[in-house]
Design an enzyme around this catalytic site. Structure first.
Site, PDB file in Angstrom:
ATOM      1  N   ASP A  11       0.853  -1.183   0.000  1.00 49.91           N
ATOM      2  CA  ASP A  11       0.000   0.000   0.000  1.00 49.91           C
ATOM      3  C   ASP A  11       0.892   1.236   0.000  1.00 49.91           C
ATOM      4  O   ASP A  11       1.714   1.419   0.904  1.00 49.91           O
ATOM      5  CB  ASP A  11      -0.914   0.001   1.229  1.00 49.91           C
ATOM      6  CG  ASP A  11      -1.769   1.257   1.297  1.00 49.91           C
ATOM      7  OD1 ASP A  11      -2.571   1.472   0.378  1.00 49.91           O
ATOM      8  OD2 ASP A  11      -1.613   2.030   2.268  1.00 49.91           O
ATOM      9  N   GLU A  50      -1.693  -1.232  -6.012  1.00 44.20           N
ATOM     10  CA  GLU A  50      -2.895  -0.586  -6.511  1.00 44.20           C
ATOM     11  C   GLU A  50      -2.586   0.132  -7.823  1.00 44.20           C
ATOM     12  O   GLU A  50      -1.544   0.770  -7.959  1.00 44.20           O
ATOM     13  CB  GLU A  50      -3.415   0.428  -5.491  1.00 44.20           C
ATOM     14  CG  GLU A  50      -3.949  -0.186  -4.213  1.00 44.20           C
ATOM     15  CD  GLU A  50      -4.357   0.871  -3.215  1.00 44.20           C
ATOM     16  OE1 GLU A  50      -5.494   0.838  -2.745  1.00 44.20           O
ATOM     17  OE2 GLU A  50      -3.512   1.745  -2.916  1.00 44.20           O
ATOM     18  N   ASP A  91      -3.123   1.067   7.111  1.00 41.02           N
ATOM     19  CA  ASP A  91      -2.272   0.787   5.948  1.00 41.02           C
ATOM     20  C   ASP A  91      -2.008  -0.711   5.808  1.00 41.02           C
ATOM     21  O   ASP A  91      -1.990  -1.247   4.688  1.00 41.02           O
ATOM     22  CB  ASP A  91      -0.954   1.549   6.075  1.00 41.02           C
ATOM     23  CG  ASP A  91      -1.152   3.050   6.035  1.00 41.02           C
ATOM     24  OD1 ASP A  91      -2.165   3.482   5.455  1.00 41.02           O
ATOM     25  OD2 ASP A  91      -0.308   3.787   6.579  1.00 41.02           O
TER      26      ASP A  91
END
Length: 486
Positions: free
Chosen positions: A235, A331, A433
């Site tokens: 992340d 991501e 996170d």
């Protein structure tokens, strides 16, 4: 890929180098290595501009007779520019180019071609002006020399000691340009550099004489690793640059307090110098102050040290991730879209006024995102996983920070704060996170092998092609100090 080193000194041996004719058409020679380096930079820039002047751009012009307006292709060099000519013809037209090594005189054509199309691509994406010519005052003194292993070897590197090396550039003086009284025609320019690691195989060297640096252009070496079977989701954030699904948090080095104070002091000094110069001669006087140039040089030195630390951290961290994990999930964030300025809001009750749109807070968030190098980390992981044979998977970032990793419940109330995640359904409590990184890894594992895995397995598409958007956590506001040190 390239390896940049610092130039320590330059030495010349052999025959005197012919630099051209003076105003009275007398031949000029030199054995000064500093002048020879400047001569090579001037010759390379001249040949670069000779290639650039034949590029055409479209302009909307009016016909003088019919007064009809139309789009016309115009050369950058103007209407009087002739046909392109070879390097041999350039040596005849400009006699001061006659003794420049062919490995240097042949490189501007390829460099100009790659820079031209790269600049057009940047203009199409980010806007800006059409790329132009290289200036001696505005641009750094620079030249590129191809590596040549033949009889007249050029740009050959020799290791001298553990931290020193020499790059040898050779050339010859034609018979009609030799200095009277000298019998030899060969000359050698030895560029002594300071190295910190072994120099890999390279194809050319790029010398920036203004900054006294030399860069070896080489192919990235393959990453040797053993299959570990480990998988991780990452992340990317603003408070912690990278958070792994196993709980590891990796933070990018930020500017120290001393650097911030010094940079802020220089900013204030620069503002005072601008005011003083403006009173003395207007806006153009800013570029004539030596003290102002020195202040700008010190500011750029601080920024360069900060950027060097960040570049080193990104390179080493991405290499370590590729060596430790067989599958890496990220991501697919559209960073360019996420860092855009908010649109102004017009006040319907007062013409010419605007409502608050949160631009100051958004600017702080944009600085945090860009300062943590999200796109750079993705680019490094893409090509390093390709070299190592790993898998990099980009997943849909929607609601990864609001989804519970244990029960899968999605709710905005799950996020108590930037760092605390507590599910309102099952009561699972974790770092926000880390929970997001686990969701990213879970999506990557469940996506591969299913019907929607097309275009996701292996090396996914670039983030500029991603159409979805993801909510971003707002970091703790940092103290403002003028222009950010990113």
């Amino acid at each position: 890929m390239s390896q940049k080193v610092r130039i320590v000194k330059v030495k010349h041996t052999g025959a005197s180098v012919y630099l051209g004719d003076d105003s009275c058409r007398n031949h000029c020679w030199t054995r000064n290595p500093e002048r020879i380096m400047g001569w090579l930079c001037d010759g390379w820039r001249t040949r670069f501009n000779q290639h650039r002047e034949h590029r055409t751009i479209r302009r909307y012009m009016e016909d003088m007779e019919s007064h009809e307006r139309m789009w016309v292709d115009v050369s950058l060099g103007g209407a009087t520019v002739g046909e392109p000519f070879k390097d041999s013809e350039a040596r005849i037209r400009c006699s001061w180019l006659a003794c420049i090594p062919s490995a240097i005189l042949a490189s501007p054509m390829r460099v100009e071609n790659s820079e031209w199309y790269a600049a057009l691509k940047r203009k199409k994406i980010n806007g800006g002006r059409v790329p132009g010519f290289k200036s001696r005052k505005r641009d750094p003194q620079y030249f590129v020399c191809w590596r040549n292993q033949n009889k007249t070897g050029n740009a050959i590197y020799h290791q001298v000691s553990r931290k020193r090396g020499v790059v040898v550039i050779t050339g010859s003086v034609k018979k009609e340009f030799r200095k009277p009284g000298e019998t030899g025609c060969r000359w050698t320019l030895s560029i002594h550099v300071r190295v910190s690691q072994p120099i890999r195989d390279y194809t050319s060297v790029a010398v920036n004489w203004t900054e006294r640096t030399l860069a070896f252009t080489n192919e990235p070496s393959p990453i040797r690793r053993n299959a570990t079977g480990k998988q991780t989701g990452i992340d990317r954030g603003c408070v912690h640059t990278l958070t792994l699904s196993d709980g590891t948090m990796l933070d990018m080095p930020q500017p120290s307090e001393r650097e911030k104070r010094e940079y802020l002091r220089l900013q204030r000094k620069l503002a005072r110098q601008d005011m003083t110069n403006s009173r003395r001669g207007g806006k153009t006087a800013k570029f004539q102050s030596k003290r102002r140039k020195l202040t700008l040089k010190r500011m750029s030195s601080i920024r360069r040290h900060i950027n060097n630390r960040k570049d080193d951290w990104v390179a080493k961290t991405t290499t370590r991730l590729v060596e430790d994990y067989d599958l890496i999930a990220l991501e697919a964030l559209n960073t360019r879209q996420m860092t855009r300025k908010p649109k102004p809001k017009h006040d319907p009750n007062h013409k010419g006024r605007y409502l608050r749109n949160g631009s100051a807070a958004k600017a702080g968030l944009n600085r945090s995102i860009l300062g943590n190098r999200w796109t750079d980390i993705l680019n490094k992981l893409e090509y390093k996983t390709r070299l190592a044979g790993n898998r990099l998977i980009l997943v849909n970032p929607a609601y990864t920070s609001q989804t519970c990793n244990r029960c899968g419940h999605v709710a905005l109330e799950n996020r108590e704060s930037q760092a605390v995640f507590q599910c309102v359904n099952c009561g699972n409590k974790d770092n926000a996170d880390i929970n997001a990184a686990k969701n990213i890894l879970g999506r990557a594992i469940h996506t591969t092998g299913m019907d929607d895995a097309e275009g996701v397995e292996g090396h996914a598409s670039r983030e500029t092609n991603v159409s979805w958007e993801s909510p971003v956590e707002t970091p703790t506001p940092a103290p403002r100090m003028g222009r950010p040190l990113h």
